[in-house]
Scaffold this active site. Structure first.
Site, short mmCIF file in Angstrom:
data_model
loop_
_atom_site.label_atom_id
_atom_site.label_comp_id
_atom_site.label_asym_id
_atom_site.label_seq_id
_atom_site.Cartn_x
_atom_site.Cartn_y
_atom_site.Cartn_z
N ARG A 14 -11.67 -21.94 57.20
CA ARG A 14 -12.99 -21.61 56.67
C ARG A 14 -13.03 -21.57 55.15
O ARG A 14 -14.10 -21.56 54.54
CB ARG A 14 -13.46 -20.26 57.24
N TYR A 368 -10.98 -25.75 10.07
CA TYR A 368 -9.99 -26.06 11.10
C TYR A 368 -8.61 -25.90 10.50
O TYR A 368 -8.27 -26.57 9.52
CB TYR A 368 -10.16 -27.48 11.65
#
Length: 461
Positions: A14, A368
């Site tokens: 299931r 960055y």
């Protein structure tokens, strides 16, 4: 000796998944891990896990655990059933041991309950003890029929129960304690002469009772602990209960969680007292948060160490370390292997990856910083890019103490800015900047007067 046999052979059809059911996670840990941890926490010296479907995957996942695996055969003609699964571990059942039968799909079971069950079984002198629960709606469960003495007379399955028996609210959880010698004996007596052609562990209870042995019942205090996971819906239920338990544990230890229903903290996370967690925060893996921190809305921290007095605003931190009194965000991203010092500012839309940034350095916005070693008291201006990748390889940049990197500059690795080096705004640095030097690496500005009119670029309105 206390021994557990954990049944984890079910396929879990299931779940509709390629992954074995017991490896699906609740608050970051496989559901089987919770059962193993609870058993070990209850001072069970030997843990035997019976696997079947996906057994090799399960064994590989838990290869570092001090547990014993037994594999239940799979295929046509195999009788199956809980009794058959327990039979696979019979070589590990010692005559003088107490055997606890557990299930690998019940992640909410606690070490406290297992410990209480074992103690009750041993101190009461039972040969078998059933962990039971009281359900207001017991439909579908086996009912516990007790004798006048309070001991178990029998367990009646729903389909076999009379109307009067169906009114009984005490149910069989499927978790048991047995005396090892008698369990082995009764397993040799059960058969699969039933509609499902399976061997049932409940038949062991019947055999022991018929032969005059005492069978007791211990009622669990919190019936949610026996909740099994057989579907994604049931997995979600366990997730909610576990999340609440984890959040409550932290709050009881001095952490403020503003909105527990909207805060996700995994079981392995540690948090210091007087830290405040705002809604939408996700703390995952081996994360450790110090004292007096503020983790504001919609931050995600994974496998990272955050020291005390840190403020994190709407940011993502992965596999990194952050020093005391540092401010991260909003909207910053610390990617793996970022080591941020004390009293550092990593601000709006700043991304850091595989870098060391020392104390008192600031990168306020839109930068960055990748593959870098940045000293202390450095200022990194807006729009600065550490250019670390040439398409094939990554290279490192070093920025010395007390340096200043002007806005919109590019540091093309491998390159070094020595201590107190200054980089003028808009520069592209490809060579070393000496200590105390100002480096200007941009084209000279040229103004061509009247150029627009000559090109007829301005139209009459």
């Amino acid at each position: 000796m206390n021994i557990s046999i954990i049944l984890a052979a079910g396929e879990g059809t299931r779940m509709k998944s390629k992954l074995p059911k017991v490896l699906h996670k609740v608050c970051g840990k496989p559901i089987l891990q919770y059962v193993i941890d609870a058993s070990k926490g209850a001072n069970v010296e030997k843990n035997v896990v019976v696997v079947g479907y996906g057994g090799d995957i399960t064994k590989e996942y838990f290869k570092e655990e001090p547990i014993i695996f037994k594999t239940q055969p799979i295929g046509e003609g195999i009788p199956y059933g809980t009794g058959y699964a327990v039979m696979q571990a019979i070589d590990h059942i010692d005559d003088n041991s107490t055997i606890t039968i557990l299930y690998g799909d019940t992640p909410l079971i606690t070490e406290s309950t297992i410990n209480k069950l074992i103690n009750y079984h041993n101190k009461s002198g039972f040969q078998a003890t059933v962990l039971t629960a009281i359900f207001e709606e017991p439909t579908g469960y086996g009912r516990i029929i007790r004798e006048d003495s309070g001991n178990i007379l029998k367990i009646v399955e729903q389909k076999d129960a009379s109307e009067e028996e169906k009114k009984i609210k005490e149910i069989n959880s499927g978790i048991y304690c047995f005396d090892g010698k008698l369990l082995k004996y009764a397993l040799s007596k059960i058969d699969n002469n039933n509609a499902q052609n399976e061997y049932y562990i409940t038949d062991v209870i019947g055999i022991l009772k018929e032969e005059g042995h005492r069978v007791g019942a211990y009622i669990i205090e919190d019936s949610t602990e026996i909740h099994g996971v057989n579907s994604r819906v049931q997995l979600s239920f366990s997730e909610k209960i576990m999340k609440d338990r984890i959040n409550e544990r932290h709050m009881e230890n001095g952490v403020t969680i503003i909105d527990p229903s909207n805060t996700y903290i995994e079981d392995t996370v540690k948090i210091g007292r007087d830290t405040i967690i705002y809604p939408g925060v996700s703390l995952e893996g081996s994360t450790e948060i110090g004292e007096d921190c503020i983790i504001r809305n919609n931050s995600r921290i994974v496998n990272s160490i955050i020291s005390s007095n840190v403020i994190i605003e709407s940011s993502t931190i992965e596999d990194s370390q952050v020093g005391e009194n540092t401010h991260i965000g909003p909207f910053a991203h610390l990617r793996p292997n970022s080591n941020i010092g004390e009293n550092v500012k990593i601000g709006n839309f700043v991304e850091v990856k595989n870098s060391v940034i020392k104390d008192n350095t600031k990168a306020g916005h839109l930068a960055y910083i990748g593959d870098a070693d940045v000293g202390h008291d450095v200022n990194i201006g807006c729009g600065v890019i550490f250019v670390n990748y040439n398409g094939k390889e990554k290279f490192r940049t070093t920025v010395g103490d007390n340096s200043f990197i002007g806005s919109n500059s590019n540091l093309v690795a491998p390159v070094k800015v020595e201590a107190r080096g200054y980089v003028a705004a808009g520069s592209t640095i490809v060579e070393e900047v000496p200590e105390g030097a100002l480096s200007i690496a941009r084209a000279a500005q040229v103004n061509k007067i009247g150029w627009v009119e000559k090109k007829d670029l301005i139209k009459d309105k």
